[in-house]
Design a protein around this motif. Structure first.
Motif, PDB file in Angstrom:
ATOM      1  N   ALA A 254     -28.776 110.790  49.411  1.00  0.00           N
ATOM      2  CA  ALA A 254     -30.233 111.312  49.397  1.00  0.00           C
ATOM      3  C   ALA A 254     -31.111 110.127  49.836  1.00  0.00           C
ATOM      4  N   VAL A 255     -31.028 109.019  49.182  1.00  0.00           N
ATOM      5  CA  VAL A 255     -31.738 107.792  49.619  1.00  0.00           C
ATOM      6  C   VAL A 255     -31.483 107.105  51.032  1.00  0.00           C
ATOM      7  N   ILE A 256     -30.312 107.102  51.207  1.00  0.00           N
ATOM      8  CA  ILE A 256     -29.846 106.837  52.557  1.00  0.00           C
ATOM      9  C   ILE A 256     -30.657 107.508  53.734  1.00  0.00           C
ATOM     10  N   GLY A 257     -30.474 109.096  53.623  1.00  0.00           N
ATOM     11  CA  GLY A 257     -31.148 110.200  54.519  1.00  0.00           C
ATOM     12  C   GLY A 257     -32.460 109.961  54.657  1.00  0.00           C
ATOM     13  N   LEU A 258     -33.072 109.657  53.441  1.00  0.00           N
ATOM     14  CA  LEU A 258     -34.727 109.427  53.501  1.00  0.00           C
ATOM     15  C   LEU A 258     -34.939 108.304  54.082  1.00  0.00           C
TER      16      LEU A 258
END
Length: 238
Positions: A20-24
């Motif tokens: 989720a952090v990488i995608g955000l």
């Protein structure tokens, strides 16, 4: 196998958070949402597992560096008249991790009625290495047929040291190929970074157009395939 006291549920939760952090981060950078989604999925499925495999390989390498010395301790203990249980106790207290804690599991298992053969089998589950399997085979054969255990373990120690030397020789011979693969793999990123510094608008069509996004994704897939093929060619299982 990595020596971490982490439950599988927590590992999966951390993987989702990383994805989720990488995608955000990718989405905030202005990349289209579907590219951000793929980056998040790749981050969740790839990065935590890569880190876990790295920790497993590092722990196994440290184990192999001290394993032959641990076998020598057993050999010297047997030759001096110590029972094999006491020799393993010496290893569990005198040898640094991860060899010491692994033999400590065998020693504590004997207090619960677990035989040495069964303890080594459990060690092999935690440390799936051929060298540990060799120890289990030697102990199993000796327990069934008898014989000079000290001599058998001494021969095993020599085999382990010869395997270690051979692995080091293979590793040194493959360093040139690994360096070439690293240069080839990093060259596209170097060129892209140079173009971005010299002419920032030159690469904008790759990020602002659908065809450019498709080209970036396709190039990334082909590049990843090439890296995996080169990695398979220069890594030797021994």
């Amino acid at each position: 196998q990595a020596g971490l006291d982490v439950a599988p549920r927590l590992f999966y939760l951390l993987s989702l958070i990383v994805g989720a952090v990488i995608g955000l981060v990718v989405l905030v950078a202005g990349v289209p949402w579907y590219v951000s989604l793929m980056a998040g999925v790749a981050g969740a499925l790839g990065l935590p597992r890569w880190i876990l495999k790295f920790l497993v390989r590092r722990r196994q390498q440290i184990f192999l560096n001290d394993f032959a010395d641990a076998i020598d301790i057993i050999v010297r203990g047997l030759k001096s008249g110590l029972p094999i249980n006491d020799a393993m106790k010496v290893i569990s207290t005198e040898t640094p991790p991860p060899v010491g804690p692994e033999f400590l599991e065998i020693v504590e298992g004997q207090r619960l009625g677990i035989s040495i053969d069964q303890g080594i089998e459990r060690m092999f589950e935690r440390m799936p290495l051929a060298e540990v399997n060799f120890l289990g085979i030697v102990m199993n054969i000796q327990s069934k047929t008898g014989g000079n255990l000290a001599e058998a373990l001494n021969n095993l120690s020599k085999v382990l040291r010869d395997r270690k030397k051979m692995k080091a020789k293979i590793r040194s011979m493959s360093q040139e190929a690994k360096a070439s693969a690293g240069i080839i793999g990093s060259l596209p990123f170097f060129i892209m970074g140079t173009l971005t510094v010299l002419n920032p608008a030159y690469l904008n069509p790759l990020w602002d157009t659908t065809i450019g996004n498709i080209l970036v994704i396709g190039s990334g897939v082909w590049m990843l395939t090439g890296i995996l093929v080169m990695r398979k060619m220069i890594n030797f299982d021994f």
